[in-house]
Motif scaffolding. Structure first.
Motif, PDB file in Angstrom:
ATOM      1  N   THR A 216      -4.242  75.996  -4.185  1.00 13.89           N
ATOM      2  CA  THR A 216      -5.016  76.491  -5.318  1.00 13.89           C
ATOM      3  C   THR A 216      -5.467  77.934  -5.131  1.00 13.89           C
ATOM      4  O   THR A 216      -6.259  78.434  -5.908  1.00 13.89           O
ATOM      5  CB  THR A 216      -6.256  75.612  -5.557  1.00 13.89           C
ATOM      6  OG1 THR A 216      -7.049  75.598  -4.365  1.00 13.89           O
ATOM      7  CG2 THR A 216      -5.855  74.202  -5.918  1.00 13.89           C
TER       8      THR A 216
ATOM      9  N   ASP B   3      -9.730  74.017 -11.058  1.00 13.40           N
ATOM     10  CA  ASP B   3      -9.450  73.890  -9.627  1.00 13.40           C
ATOM     11  C   ASP B   3     -10.537  74.572  -8.785  1.00 13.40           C
ATOM     12  O   ASP B   3     -11.447  75.216  -9.330  1.00 13.40           O
ATOM     13  CB  ASP B   3      -8.036  74.406  -9.310  1.00 13.40           C
ATOM     14  CG  ASP B   3      -7.911  75.934  -9.273  1.00 13.40           C
ATOM     15  OD1 ASP B   3      -8.927  76.653  -9.221  1.00 13.40           O
ATOM     16  OD2 ASP B   3      -6.755  76.420  -9.278  1.00 13.40           O
TER      17      ASP B   3
ATOM     18  N   TYR C 225      -9.709  78.253 -11.624  1.00 16.62           N
ATOM     19  CA  TYR C 225      -8.631  78.356 -12.601  1.00 16.62           C
ATOM     20  C   TYR C 225      -8.490  77.054 -13.384  1.00 16.62           C
ATOM     21  O   TYR C 225      -8.599  75.957 -12.825  1.00 16.62           O
ATOM     22  CB  TYR C 225      -7.316  78.711 -11.912  1.00 16.62           C
ATOM     23  CG  TYR C 225      -7.312  80.117 -11.359  1.00 16.62           C
ATOM     24  CD1 TYR C 225      -7.163  81.211 -12.212  1.00 16.62           C
ATOM     25  CD2 TYR C 225      -7.500  80.351 -10.003  1.00 16.62           C
ATOM     26  CE1 TYR C 225      -7.192  82.507 -11.716  1.00 16.62           C
ATOM     27  CE2 TYR C 225      -7.529  81.641  -9.499  1.00 16.62           C
ATOM     28  CZ  TYR C 225      -7.374  82.717 -10.363  1.00 16.62           C
ATOM     29  OH  TYR C 225      -7.414  83.999  -9.866  1.00 16.62           O
TER      30      TYR C 225
ATOM     31  N   HIS D  52      -6.269  74.458 -15.593  1.00 15.98           N
ATOM     32  CA  HIS D  52      -4.865  74.048 -15.641  1.00 15.98           C
ATOM     33  C   HIS D  52      -4.622  73.074 -16.778  1.00 15.98           C
ATOM     34  O   HIS D  52      -5.518  72.346 -17.202  1.00 15.98           O
ATOM     35  CB  HIS D  52      -4.461  73.412 -14.313  1.00 15.98           C
ATOM     36  CG  HIS D  52      -4.484  74.369 -13.165  1.00 15.98           C
ATOM     37  ND1 HIS D  52      -3.395  75.120 -12.797  1.00 15.98           N
ATOM     38  CD2 HIS D  52      -5.487  74.718 -12.314  1.00 15.98           C
ATOM     39  CE1 HIS D  52      -3.711  75.886 -11.759  1.00 15.98           C
ATOM     40  NE2 HIS D  52      -4.971  75.659 -11.454  1.00 15.98           N
ATOM     41  N   ARG D  53      -3.372  73.041 -17.228  1.00 18.51           N
ATOM     42  CA  ARG D  53      -3.019  72.160 -18.341  1.00 18.51           C
ATOM     43  C   ARG D  53      -2.753  70.730 -17.881  1.00 18.51           C
ATOM     44  O   ARG D  53      -2.657  69.820 -18.713  1.00 18.51           O
ATOM     45  CB  ARG D  53      -1.779  72.691 -19.057  1.00 18.51           C
ATOM     46  CG  ARG D  53      -0.562  72.769 -18.159  1.00 18.51           C
ATOM     47  CD  ARG D  53       0.618  73.385 -18.863  1.00 18.51           C
ATOM     48  NE  ARG D  53       1.692  73.645 -17.914  1.00 18.51           N
ATOM     49  CZ  ARG D  53       2.826  74.241 -18.236  1.00 18.51           C
ATOM     50  NH1 ARG D  53       3.027  74.632 -19.476  1.00 18.51           N
ATOM     51  NH2 ARG D  53       3.752  74.449 -17.330  1.00 18.51           N
TER      52      ARG D  53
ATOM     53  N   ASP E 141       0.058  70.785 -12.250  1.00 13.99           N
ATOM     54  CA  ASP E 141      -0.104  72.225 -12.059  1.00 13.99           C
ATOM     55  C   ASP E 141      -1.284  72.528 -11.145  1.00 13.99           C
ATOM     56  O   ASP E 141      -1.219  73.430 -10.299  1.00 13.99           O
ATOM     57  CB  ASP E 141      -0.311  72.919 -13.409  1.00 13.99           C
ATOM     58  CG  ASP E 141       0.990  73.113 -14.176  1.00 13.99           C
ATOM     59  OD1 ASP E 141       2.060  72.745 -13.649  1.00 13.99           O
ATOM     60  OD2 ASP E 141       0.935  73.634 -15.304  1.00 13.99           O
ATOM     61  N   LEU E 142      -2.374  71.785 -11.305  1.00  9.81           N
ATOM     62  CA  LEU E 142      -3.555  72.032 -10.477  1.00  9.81           C
ATOM     63  C   LEU E 142      -3.248  71.772  -9.002  1.00  9.81           C
ATOM     64  O   LEU E 142      -3.534  72.611  -8.140  1.00  9.81           O
ATOM     65  CB  LEU E 142      -4.714  71.154 -10.946  1.00  9.81           C
ATOM     66  CG  LEU E 142      -6.083  71.419 -10.312  1.00  9.81           C
ATOM     67  CD1 LEU E 142      -7.204  71.046 -11.285  1.00  9.81           C
ATOM     68  CD2 LEU E 142      -6.284  70.655  -9.006  1.00  9.81           C
TER      69      LEU E 142
ATOM     70  N   ARG F  49      -0.044  76.132  -9.741  1.00 13.28           N
ATOM     71  CA  ARG F  49       0.873  76.934 -10.549  1.00 13.28           C
ATOM     72  C   ARG F  49       0.366  77.065 -11.996  1.00 13.28           C
ATOM     73  O   ARG F  49      -0.322  76.201 -12.517  1.00 13.28           O
ATOM     74  CB  ARG F  49       2.270  76.308 -10.547  1.00 13.28           C
ATOM     75  CG  ARG F  49       2.349  74.968 -11.228  1.00 13.28           C
ATOM     76  CD  ARG F  49       3.675  74.255 -10.991  1.00 13.28           C
ATOM     77  NE  ARG F  49       3.694  72.972 -11.681  1.00 13.28           N
ATOM     78  CZ  ARG F  49       4.479  71.958 -11.352  1.00 13.28           C
ATOM     79  NH1 ARG F  49       5.331  72.085 -10.341  1.00 13.28           N
ATOM     80  NH2 ARG F  49       4.428  70.821 -12.029  1.00 13.28           N
ATOM     81  N   GLN F  50       0.699  78.147 -12.609  1.00  9.39           N
ATOM     82  CA  GLN F  50       0.569  78.384 -14.046  1.00  9.39           C
ATOM     83  C   GLN F  50      -0.800  78.035 -14.642  1.00  9.39           C
ATOM     84  O   GLN F  50      -0.889  77.242 -15.580  1.00  9.39           O
ATOM     85  CB  GLN F  50       1.653  77.601 -14.793  1.00  9.39           C
ATOM     86  CG  GLN F  50       3.057  78.009 -14.426  1.00  9.39           C
ATOM     87  CD  GLN F  50       4.117  77.223 -15.182  1.00  9.39           C
ATOM     88  OE1 GLN F  50       3.888  76.103 -15.636  1.00  9.39           O
ATOM     89  NE2 GLN F  50       5.285  77.805 -15.321  1.00  9.39           N
ATOM     90  N   PRO F  51      -1.896  78.607 -14.148  1.00 13.47           N
ATOM     91  CA  PRO F  51      -3.180  78.365 -14.825  1.00 13.47           C
ATOM     92  C   PRO F  51      -3.172  78.967 -16.221  1.00 13.47           C
ATOM     93  O   PRO F  51      -2.461  79.944 -16.490  1.00 13.47           O
ATOM     94  CB  PRO F  51      -4.194  79.066 -13.917  1.00 13.47           C
ATOM     95  CG  PRO F  51      -3.409  80.113 -13.197  1.00 13.47           C
ATOM     96  CD  PRO F  51      -2.038  79.531 -13.004  1.00 13.47           C
TER      97      PRO F  51
END
Length: 301
Positions: free
Chosen positions: A39, A220, A224, A226-227, A231-232, A236-238
Motif C-alpha cells: 500500500t 488503505d 488512498y 480504492h475501488r 486493488d487495495l 494498485r490504481q487508487p
C-alpha cells in the motif's frame, strides 16, 4: 470539504494498518499473492485519520468500519476512536489480541453503540492462531462493560475444522455470545470455495477487461481510496486520497475500466448480506467483459 455518503453506498472502511499478529494460511488479505506491504511506504498519522473521519457525513444505518490487518495494532488507535466526532458511529473488525481491560478503560461505549442486526465489535476466531478460551473471556468482559460484541469464524473446508467451529458456536450461544459463521472464500487444495455473482472472477485462469463500479469506500493505510479490495491489497490504481480537498464519493460511483477480471478478491464479488443483513448483495457491479490472453496463477500467495 465534507464527504457525503449516498444511499447506494453499503460500506465505509478505514484500514488503519494491514499488519497482523496472526498467520492464517487462508487470510483474505493475502489472496492471489497480495501482500501486506503493497500500500505504499507512507502511512497516515492519527491526526490524518481523525481529520479524514471528521470529513465523513454518514447515514444512521452506515457506520465507519475500522479494520486491517489487526486495526488495534495501529499505534494511534485509541486516539482515533476517542477524538473523531462523537456522531460518527464505528464498527470494529478485530482478532481481539488487545488487552480487554485497557480497551474498556480507553474506549467510550458510545463509539461502538448503534442499532443494527449484528454486533458492532466483531471478533474473528481462527483456530490454531488465536485461543477461543481467551476470546470467550474477553468477549464476556466487554459485554459486561456495555460493548455489543460477537465472534465470527470461517467454516473451513476440512471436516475436522468444520466440526470444531460448529461445536464452538453451540458452546458460545449457550454462554450468551453471538457466534456466527462465514463462508470460506478462495482456493483450498485446488478447489475454489465461495458463492460468487460473476463466473470466473475469482481464480479465473485468464484475465479479462471489464468496467466495474463499487458500492464501498475503502481507504488503505496510506489514505488512498480504492475501488475494490483487490486493488487495495495489491496497492494498485487508487481513485483518490481521502484527504484530497476535491475528493467526493462521485469518484466511487463511476464505472471504471479494469484489466484484472479473473483475479478479483472474493470479498468484492461474493454474494452476501448487506449492512441490513439482507442476502443477495455484491460489493461491485461488473459489465462489458472482454477476454484477454494473459494467464494468471491460481496460487494464494
Amino acid at each position: 470539504m465534507q464527504i457525503k455518503v449516498g444511499p447506494t453506498h453499503n460500506y465505509v472502511a478505514f484500514f488503519l494498518t494491514l499488519s497482523c499478529n496472526l498467520r492464517c494460511r487462508y487470510c483474505i488479505n493475502l489472496h492471489s499473492r497480495s501482500a501486506r506491504t503493497r500500500t505504499g511506504p507512507e502511512k497516515m498519522s492519527a491526526d490524518d485519520w481523525i481529520n479524514a473521519a471528521n470529513r465523513l457525513v454518514l447515514r444512521d444505518d452506515l457506520p465507519l468500519t475500522i479494520q486491517g490487518g489487526e486495526p488495534t495494532l495501529y499505534k494511534g488507535f485509541y486516539r482515533f476512536v476517542n477524538e473523531v466526532r462523537e456522531d460518527i458511529k464505528m464498527d470494529l473488525l478485530t482478532n481481539m489480541s488487545f488487552d480487554a481491560d485497557e480497551f474498556i478503560r480507553k474506549v467510550p461505549v458510545r463509539r461502538f453503540s448503534r442499532e443494527a442486526p449484528y454486533a458492532a465489535i466483531r471478533v474473528s476466531y481462527h483456530p490454531g492462531q488465536n485461543d477461543i478460551e481467551e476470546l470467550i473471556r474477553k468477549t464476556i468482559r466487554l459485554q459486561a462493560a456495555g460493548f455489543r460484541t460477537g465472534i465470527y469464524s470461517v467454516v473451513h473446508p476440512e471436516e475436522s475444522g468444520r466440526a470444531h467451529i460448529m461445536q464452538t458456536m453451540e458452546r458460545c450461544l449457550k454462554l450468551g455470545i453471538d457466534f456466527r459463521t462465514k463462508e470460506f472464500l478462495g482456493e483450498w487444495n485446488g478447489v475454489l470455495y465461495g458463492t460468487y455473482k460473476y463466473d470466473d472472477s475469482v481464480c479465473g485462469g485468464k484475465l479479462k477487461k471489464c468496467d466495474c463500479r463499487t458500492t464501498e469506500v475503502l481507504v488503505d493505510p496510506a489514505g488512498y481510496v480504492h475501488r475494490c479490495h483487490a486493488d487495495l491489497y495489491k496497492g494498485r490504481q487508487p481513485v483518490g486520497h481521502i484527504l484530497d480537498d476535491d475528493f467526493t464519493v462521485r469518484e466511487i460511483d463511476k464505472f471504471r475500466s479494469c484489466s484484472f477480471y479473473g483475479d478479483c478478491n472474493p470479498c468484492d464479488v461474493k454474494i452476501k448480506t448487506n449492512r441490513l443483513q439482507i442476502f443477495g448483495h455484491t460489493s461491485v457491479e461488473i459489465k462489458n467483459l472482454e477476454t484477454m490472453e494473459h494467464v494468471i496463477s491460481h496460487e494464494r500467495y
